[in-house]
Design an enzyme around this catalytic site. Structure first.
Site, PDB file in Angstrom:
ATOM      1  N   ASN A 188     -15.773  86.032 -42.669  1.00 55.26           N
ATOM      2  CA  ASN A 188     -15.714  87.271 -43.450  1.00 55.26           C
ATOM      3  C   ASN A 188     -16.006  88.504 -42.593  1.00 55.26           C
ATOM      4  O   ASN A 188     -16.290  89.567 -43.125  1.00 55.26           O
ATOM      5  CB  ASN A 188     -16.700  87.244 -44.628  1.00 55.26           C
ATOM      6  CG  ASN A 188     -16.103  86.667 -45.905  1.00 55.26           C
ATOM      7  OD1 ASN A 188     -16.097  87.318 -46.940  1.00 55.26           O
ATOM      8  ND2 ASN A 188     -15.573  85.466 -45.839  1.00 55.26           N
TER       9      ASN A 188
ATOM     10  N   LYS B 144     -10.083  87.041 -44.041  1.00 56.65           N
ATOM     11  CA  LYS B 144     -11.105  86.008 -43.880  1.00 56.65           C
ATOM     12  C   LYS B 144     -10.506  84.626 -43.634  1.00 56.65           C
ATOM     13  O   LYS B 144     -11.131  83.779 -43.010  1.00 56.65           O
ATOM     14  CB  LYS B 144     -12.011  85.962 -45.114  1.00 56.65           C
ATOM     15  CG  LYS B 144     -11.311  85.545 -46.392  1.00 56.65           C
ATOM     16  CD  LYS B 144     -12.212  85.571 -47.624  1.00 56.65           C
ATOM     17  CE  LYS B 144     -12.413  86.952 -48.172  1.00 56.65           C
ATOM     18  NZ  LYS B 144     -11.175  87.567 -48.779  1.00 56.65           N
TER      19      LYS B 144
ATOM     20  N   THR C 298     -20.832  87.251 -48.447  1.00 55.35           N
ATOM     21  CA  THR C 298     -19.411  86.996 -48.221  1.00 55.35           C
ATOM     22  C   THR C 298     -18.633  86.861 -49.524  1.00 55.35           C
ATOM     23  O   THR C 298     -19.204  86.640 -50.587  1.00 55.35           O
ATOM     24  CB  THR C 298     -19.187  85.698 -47.415  1.00 55.35           C
ATOM     25  OG1 THR C 298     -19.635  84.592 -48.202  1.00 55.35           O
ATOM     26  CG2 THR C 298     -19.918  85.721 -46.089  1.00 55.35           C
ATOM     27  N   CYS C 299     -17.310  86.942 -49.398  1.00 54.79           N
ATOM     28  CA  CYS C 299     -16.381  86.722 -50.526  1.00 54.79           C
ATOM     29  C   CYS C 299     -16.186  85.233 -50.737  1.00 54.79           C
ATOM     30  O   CYS C 299     -15.050  84.761 -50.859  1.00 54.79           O
ATOM     31  CB  CYS C 299     -15.030  87.343 -50.214  1.00 54.79           C
ATOM     32  SG  CYS C 299     -15.009  89.120 -50.229  1.00 54.79           S
ATOM     33  N   ASP C 300     -17.238  84.483 -50.762  1.00 56.08           N
ATOM     34  CA  ASP C 300     -17.141  83.034 -50.846  1.00 56.08           C
ATOM     35  C   ASP C 300     -18.037  82.601 -51.990  1.00 56.08           C
ATOM     36  O   ASP C 300     -19.233  82.912 -52.011  1.00 56.08           O
ATOM     37  CB  ASP C 300     -17.599  82.435 -49.506  1.00 56.08           C
ATOM     38  CG  ASP C 300     -17.460  80.919 -49.452  1.00 56.08           C
ATOM     39  OD1 ASP C 300     -16.721  80.428 -48.605  1.00 56.08           O
ATOM     40  OD2 ASP C 300     -18.108  80.233 -50.269  1.00 56.08           O
TER      41      ASP C 300
END
Lengths: 405, 405
Positions: free
Chosen positions: B389, A71, B346-348
């Site tokens: 992502n 990412k 997302t990985c956010d």
């Protein structure tokens, strides 16, 4: 080739002032920009610096499996370069799995590192050969057991993110006791209960922060062991920094703190290690070239407003809240400086980069000049909007500093 | 067809709970979703509602030139529909000019409404036939005079944005006395000093707010008149609302306040009017369908976390700071409700939609169910990242509620 302390240990000078690259060798990114004069804005990546960072980390943590966090920069050339170096990959979605496989990554080098996965996306990954999954909830674990039988799973614990410039909040992870329950349940579901992950927050400036995660991991290991489940892996997550305006400790400091914490918590029972660097690998390897659209004297009579053709919606998403403060370089460096507000090109009031943070730029700067944002290789291009306000997404070019004539 | 008070005057019920569409006629968007079962997430626009909104405003302000703010939703079919209705267009960039021209708009229907323009982009617009430009700085005005000679210019004044859900800050506009200086200077530069614009902030919930702008415009008119420069136009900007969870006044209230303010400030010398609606035209015409990825019991033991396949980076940018709170509809409406945190895929850690705002959703909701975000036609799809992502941008489909069988 690159000395980490020189690239991430940044500047005692007033924050945000332009900084010259101190290098005798010609800068391959500047050479590319000078020669090609590409349309701005654009991001230029130096693959030699990507390789160099990977090798530094490889040397510093020789027994850790390095899973590049795709990412951070999914440029195919960057992923391909890392495949060639033998890296593994931390992916967030089917799209990132497809990208890694297309660039030649082996399925077993992929870690599906997003706790939020559709059931059919887990199944698809499994069909593609992926066998390593993160989890942090019962619903996700059940899905993994059903559509990715026998896979390795690790559980993400929620840890303190103090010291991070972009902390995670409570979106991911669970307390150690829940993690232990999930991993014990994983074994009952015939999954391989592999280990524990954590993330101490991106751009983490306090090396001691990893202790939060490693000690939480130990708790989960102990809890599971007491129930006959032997975990084997600790995933150190991301958090290693790139070089923005504020000073960041050198890599050696991080590694020393991590090793001390592993010794303290695991002693001779050192677990397998996995690490998920993104920003650390690609951040300093990229330069974002922008053009000054307009310089306008502000109505408050104090600071000029400098409007760039890059903003929050075409690459600089991490300026939200002024969390990430990029170092700048301009075509008028050396001229007298004055305080500025920096803003992007859209008709959006939130598309302001730095207003609270004090930046100074040459007073001679005007429309048509260029401004480079340094260390902009992570979390920029892929964040670009598809066309908010009609501005096109940020293109990425790659050069290779090791292949100069 | 659509009654504005019904679509924007929203709900006394606890904020954020699901709301049924009260309509006897079949909903063309739901019909499309049922029939086509498109991949989620996606945005579906009803062109009949776009037309209807345009006509409402046409009727309410018959002498105003309506410039649709393309940035709100640049879907080509939407722009084409508005060309067909005789609308004008407020554009932010060369990309939006190209889009409007490609859909058949006349160059003279285009207002280049971004104060931040590259000199060569002004020249390009002029070559394409655009003759109307906003400005708010000496540098930009000089560029317009040099590369778009003789064009009409209006100057944006900075006004109070109180009452707006997404205020502009100080990025755009200048004080009335500077605006007057610039417009007098415009005349000296052989430009047509046409008038004054302002923006009282998007999703403006207080109709009285326009008074700030109209009285500031009068000051500029008076100042210029005293120097022999007769301005002719007031641009009322945007700010008319769409229907989110909080109640918004009906259009009639806005029009009454605007008319009162025009009377008070300009009396019989009523200026030409221009207005730049975006959200008002397209907001309520769109439904964003998403899928529940995962429902996870939270570690704080109180609220469940509902993760959708849509988030801040693939369409819901306006949930930043929880500024815009969409109404929701789910496949399990009618089941008992419980409090939730809503987050994206997302990985956010910042990809959380609503945490502070209290939302309740059916407790039976689980992965695979759908959640519709209503009134999501403005400021969604074009904000999507190109692939953060690895998630793809939000696709838009158009249906036409007037063409049902």
């Amino acid at each position: 080739m690159t000395d980490l302390s020189a690239t991430t240990g940044v500047t005692d000078r007033p924050s945000g002032t332009a900084q010259q690259t101190e290098s005798a060798a010609p800068d391959p990114i500047l050479q590319f920009l000078d020669r090609q004069q590409p349309e701005t804005p654009c991001l230029v990546m130096d693959l030699a610096q990507v390789r160099d960072r990977y090798r530094q980390l490889r040397t510093a943590l020789p027994d850790a499996r390095i899973c590049y966090a795709v990412k951070a920069n999914p440029t195919p050339e960057v992923v391909g370069e890392l495949v060639g170096l033998g890296a593994s990959f931390d992916v967030a979605s089917p799209g990132e799995i497809d990208l890694c496989l297309a660039k030649g990554a082996a399925p077993e080098s992929i870690s599906y590192g997003n706790t939020i996965k559709k059931r059919r996306d887990i199944a698809r990954a499994y069909e593609q050969g992926v066998r390593l999954f993160v989890t942090d909830s019962a619903a996700d674990l059940t899905n993994i057991a059903e559509v990715a039988p026998g896979s390795q799973v690790f559980c993400r614990v929620l840890v303190d993110n103090k010291g991070s410039r972009t902390p995670f909040g409570r979106k991911f992870g669970c307390p150690p006791e829940i993690a232990a329950q999930l991993l014990r349940r994983a074994r009952e579901l015939d999954l391989d209960a592999y280990g524990v992950s954590f993330h101490i927050g991106s751009q983490q400036l306090e090396p001691v922060a990893w202790e939060h995660g490693i000690s939480a991991a130990r708790q989960v290991f102990e809890n599971c062991a007491a129930h006959g489940v032997r975990l084997r892996m600790v995933n150190l997550g991301g958090g290693l920094p790139a070089g923005y305006t504020e000073a960041a400790p050198p890599l050696a400091d991080y590694v020393r703190r991590i090793e001390e914490s592993l010794d303290r918590n695991f002693g001779a029972q050192r677990p397998e290690l996995l690490i998920e660097p993104g920003r650390f690998i690609v951040g300093d390897a990229g330069v974002l070239r922008s053009e000054v659209v307009l310089v306008s004297d502000s109505s408050d009579g104090e600071r000029s407003w400098v409007y760039l053709d890059i903003g929050r919606y075409n690459g600089l998403a991490e300026t939200e809240g002024e969390a990430i403060t990029y170092r700048l370089r301009t075509s008028r460096d050396g001229d007298p400086l004055g305080p500025v507000v920096l803003a992007g090109p859209t008709c959006d009031g939130d598309d302001v980069l730095y207003q609270r943070t004090r930046y100074e730029l040459p007073r001679t700067l005007r429309g048509g000049d260029w401004v480079d944002l340094l260390s902009a290789g992570a979390y920029t291009a892929s964040y670009s909007s598809v066309g908010f306000n009609g501005f096109t997404p940020l293109p990425t070019y790659c050069v290779d500093g090791d292949e100069q004539p």
